[in-house]
Design an enzyme around this catalytic site. Structure first.
Site, PDB file in Angstrom:
ATOM      1  N   SER A   1       1.006  -0.891   0.172  1.00  0.00           N
ATOM      2  CA  SER A   1       0.007  -0.243  -0.115  1.00  0.00           C
ATOM      3  C   SER A   1       0.994   1.415   0.183  1.00  0.00           C
ATOM      4  CB  SER A   1      -0.671  -0.162   1.248  1.00  0.00           C
ATOM      5  OG  SER A   1      -2.095   1.241   1.345  1.00  0.00           O
TER       6      SER A   1
ATOM      7  N   TYR B   1      -2.409  -1.352  10.226  1.00  0.00           N
ATOM      8  CA  TYR B   1      -2.365  -1.563   8.461  1.00  0.00           C
ATOM      9  C   TYR B   1      -1.053  -0.957   8.028  1.00  0.00           C
ATOM     10  CZ  TYR B   1      -3.918  -0.834   3.620  1.00  0.00           C
ATOM     11  OH  TYR B   1      -3.902  -1.472   2.334  1.00  0.00           O
TER      12      TYR B   1
HETATM   13  N1  NAD Z   1      -8.787   0.002  -1.875  1.00  0.00           N
HETATM   14  C1  NAD Z   1      -7.560   0.379  -1.714  1.00  0.00           C
HETATM   15  O1  NAD Z   1      -7.728   2.027  -1.071  1.00  0.00           O
HETATM   16  C2  NAD Z   1      -6.265   0.032  -1.333  1.00  0.00           C
HETATM   17  C3  NAD Z   1      -4.753   0.675  -1.689  1.00  0.00           C
HETATM   18  C4  NAD Z   1      -3.522   0.382  -0.636  1.00  0.00           C
HETATM   19  C5  NAD Z   1      -3.293  -1.008  -0.936  1.00  0.00           C
HETATM   20  N2  NAD Z   1      -4.547  -2.121  -1.277  1.00  0.00           N
HETATM   21  C6  NAD Z   1      -4.813  -3.040  -0.245  1.00  0.00           C
HETATM   22  O2  NAD Z   1      -5.675  -4.259  -1.678  1.00  0.00           O
HETATM   23  C7  NAD Z   1      -5.348  -5.515  -1.349  1.00  0.00           C
HETATM   24  C8  NAD Z   1      -6.684  -5.736  -1.551  1.00  0.00           C
HETATM   25  O3  NAD Z   1      -8.142  -5.169  -1.466  1.00  0.00           O
HETATM   26  P1  NAD Z   1      -8.720  -4.454  -1.676  1.00  0.00           P
HETATM   27  O4  NAD Z   1      -8.395  -3.190  -1.747  1.00  0.00           O
HETATM   28  O5  NAD Z   1      -9.406  -5.057  -2.916  1.00  0.00           O
HETATM   29  O6  NAD Z   1     -10.319  -4.711  -0.404  1.00  0.00           O
HETATM   30  P2  NAD Z   1     -11.550  -5.699  -0.456  1.00  0.00           P
HETATM   31  O7  NAD Z   1     -11.789  -5.575   0.666  1.00  0.00           O
HETATM   32  O8  NAD Z   1     -12.269  -5.192  -1.665  1.00  0.00           O
HETATM   33  O9  NAD Z   1     -11.058  -7.200  -0.906  1.00  0.00           O
HETATM   34  C9  NAD Z   1     -10.439  -7.693  -0.402  1.00  0.00           C
HETATM   35  C10 NAD Z   1     -10.315  -9.455   0.171  1.00  0.00           C
HETATM   36  O10 NAD Z   1      -9.174  -9.593   0.744  1.00  0.00           O
HETATM   37  C11 NAD Z   1     -10.634 -10.853   1.341  1.00  0.00           C
HETATM   38  N3  NAD Z   1     -10.005 -11.420   2.586  1.00  0.00           N
HETATM   39  C12 NAD Z   1     -10.187 -10.835   3.587  1.00  0.00           C
HETATM   40  N4  NAD Z   1      -9.694 -11.865   4.389  1.00  0.00           N
HETATM   41  C13 NAD Z   1      -9.178 -12.921   4.185  1.00  0.00           C
HETATM   42  C14 NAD Z   1      -8.723 -13.715   4.858  1.00  0.00           C
HETATM   43  N5  NAD Z   1      -8.425 -14.081   5.739  1.00  0.00           N
HETATM   44  N6  NAD Z   1      -8.596 -15.093   3.557  1.00  0.00           N
HETATM   45  C15 NAD Z   1      -8.444 -14.536   2.005  1.00  0.00           C
HETATM   46  N7  NAD Z   1      -9.226 -13.766   1.851  1.00  0.00           N
HETATM   47  C16 NAD Z   1      -9.456 -13.306   2.250  1.00  0.00           C
HETATM   48  C17 NAD Z   1     -11.626 -10.177   1.322  1.00  0.00           C
HETATM   49  O11 NAD Z   1     -13.234 -11.731   1.107  1.00  0.00           O
HETATM   50  C18 NAD Z   1     -11.606  -9.220   0.319  1.00  0.00           C
HETATM   51  O12 NAD Z   1     -12.623 -10.176  -1.072  1.00  0.00           O
HETATM   52  C19 NAD Z   1      -5.322  -5.361   0.555  1.00  0.00           C
HETATM   53  O13 NAD Z   1      -4.274  -5.913   1.188  1.00  0.00           O
HETATM   54  C20 NAD Z   1      -5.814  -3.840   0.950  1.00  0.00           C
HETATM   55  O14 NAD Z   1      -4.564  -3.762   1.613  1.00  0.00           O
HETATM   56  C21 NAD Z   1      -6.463  -1.524  -1.051  1.00  0.00           C
END
Ligand code: NAD
Length: 290
Positions: A145, A158
């Site tokens: 991130s 986080y």
């Molecule tokens: N969306 C943003 O702005 C953003 C910014 C920086 C980093 N990220 C990172 O991107 C990645 C994806 O997140 P996202 O934004 O798509 O959010 P999201 O909540 O849409 O997706 C996260 C997914 O991870 C799955 N998950 C959670 N815990 C789990 C586990 N123990 N085992 C298997 N699956 C699990 C959830 O079911 C979900 O489908 C994450 O690592 C997040 O930290 C997102």
């Protein structure tokens, strides 16, 4: 069109593939010809994404996976290998967030985030890296991130987990080169997904604040659509970039951090003051309305 089928014959596993960034990465990999496994705790959601991607001509399947379970991650990798004979990409992407300041944290607010965001990634390395070493090729892509590159307040566990993910990815990239294995850290800025309010398995942890209030507050950062994010992210992966920051303008925060760490801290101090103001306003208006 060449770009569209560039991944024909390649095999990719994407954890957290049921929603948001993971689902979009899966669709984009499939659109470019890869055979994709969407692995997630939310199986029915992953199945729906897989069905839709298959209907669009992709080769995508869903698998139930909790990334906190090292044996389950290994079993999924082994099963994928038995079925396809190769593993080209492993996207360690599953993540959750706990919002709020650290003076209000419980032990679980640390553990829950470390278990998914950090252990989830290391479990992926334990399962997929030896396979790639044996093959003499492969690419581990870990979703960090912008919070892994600069100190973002009001989400301490986080931020800590994502700094760890970026750090281990850089170290592994150096080690893995002699095996022909690539490693990248994907560092999203703000992307329009459910994690903006903690995600299905995370939480906000701010009394009186609703998920939609947080989404509205983050809205000023104009979160990117996951599909657009995924196209740019996969381009960065295929260019074998070490750290892939998307949307691109978020690199400014990373550059400032390197140019002047004290100025960067000052900027994030201001951002916390503004966040506290916005949160107090949202909580007060909820109280008045209710
Ligand atoms: N969306 C943003 O702005 C953003 C910014 C920086 C980093 N990220 C990172 O991107 C990645 C994806 O997140 P996202 O934004 O798509 O959010 P999201 O909540 O849409 O997706 C996260 C997914 O991870 C799955 N998950 C959670 N815990 C789990 C586990 N123990 N085992 C298997 N699956 C699990 C959830 O079911 C979900 O489908 C994450 O690592 C997040 O930290 C997102």
């Amino acid at each position: 069109m060449a770009k569209a089928r560039a991944l024909e014959g390649r095999v990719a596993v994407v954890t957290g593939g049921a929603s948001g960034i993971g689902a979009a990465l899966g669709r984009e990999l499939a659109r470019r010809g890869a055979d994709v496994v969407l692995a997630d705790r939310q199986l029915s959601l992953a199945e729906a994404v897989a069905r839709e991607a298959c209907a669009a001509g992709g080769r995508v399947r869903a698998a139930e996976l909790d990334v906190r379970d090292a044996a389950a991650v290994k079993a999924l990798v082994d099963e994928t290998l038995r079925r396809t004979g190769r593993l080209d990409f492993f996207f360690g992407n599953a993540g959750i967030s706990v919002g709020g300041e650290m003076d209000g944290y419980s032990a679980a607010d640390w553990d829950d985030v470390f278990d998914v965001n950090l252990r989830g990634v290391t479990n992926g390395i334990l399962a997929a890296y030896p396979v790639m070493v044996r093959q003499g090729h492969g690419h581990l892509v870990h979703t960090g991130s912008i919070a892994g590159l600069v100190a973002t307040p009001a989400q301490g566990s986080y931020t800590a987990s994502k700094h760890a993910v970026v750090g281990l990815s850089k170290a592994l990239r150096i080690e893995a080169a002699r095996h022909g294995v690539r490693v990248s850290a994907l560092c999203p800025g703000a992307v329009r997904t459910s994690i903006l309010s903690g995600g299905r398995f995370g939480r906000l942890n701010v009394p009186g604040l609703r998920d939609e209030d947080m989404v509205a507050i983050i809205g000023v950062l104009r979160p990117m659509a996951p599909e657009r994010f995924a196209r740019q992210a996969i381009d960065g992966v295929l260019a074998n970039q070490a750290i892939i920051v998307v949307p691109r303008w978020w690199r400014l925060f990373w550059y400032l951090e390197r140019l002047s760490p004290s100025l960067s801290l000052g900027l994030w101090r201001l951002s916390l003051a503004e966040l506290r103001r916005q949160v107090a306003k949202a909580v007060a208006s909820r109280r008045e309305a209710g």
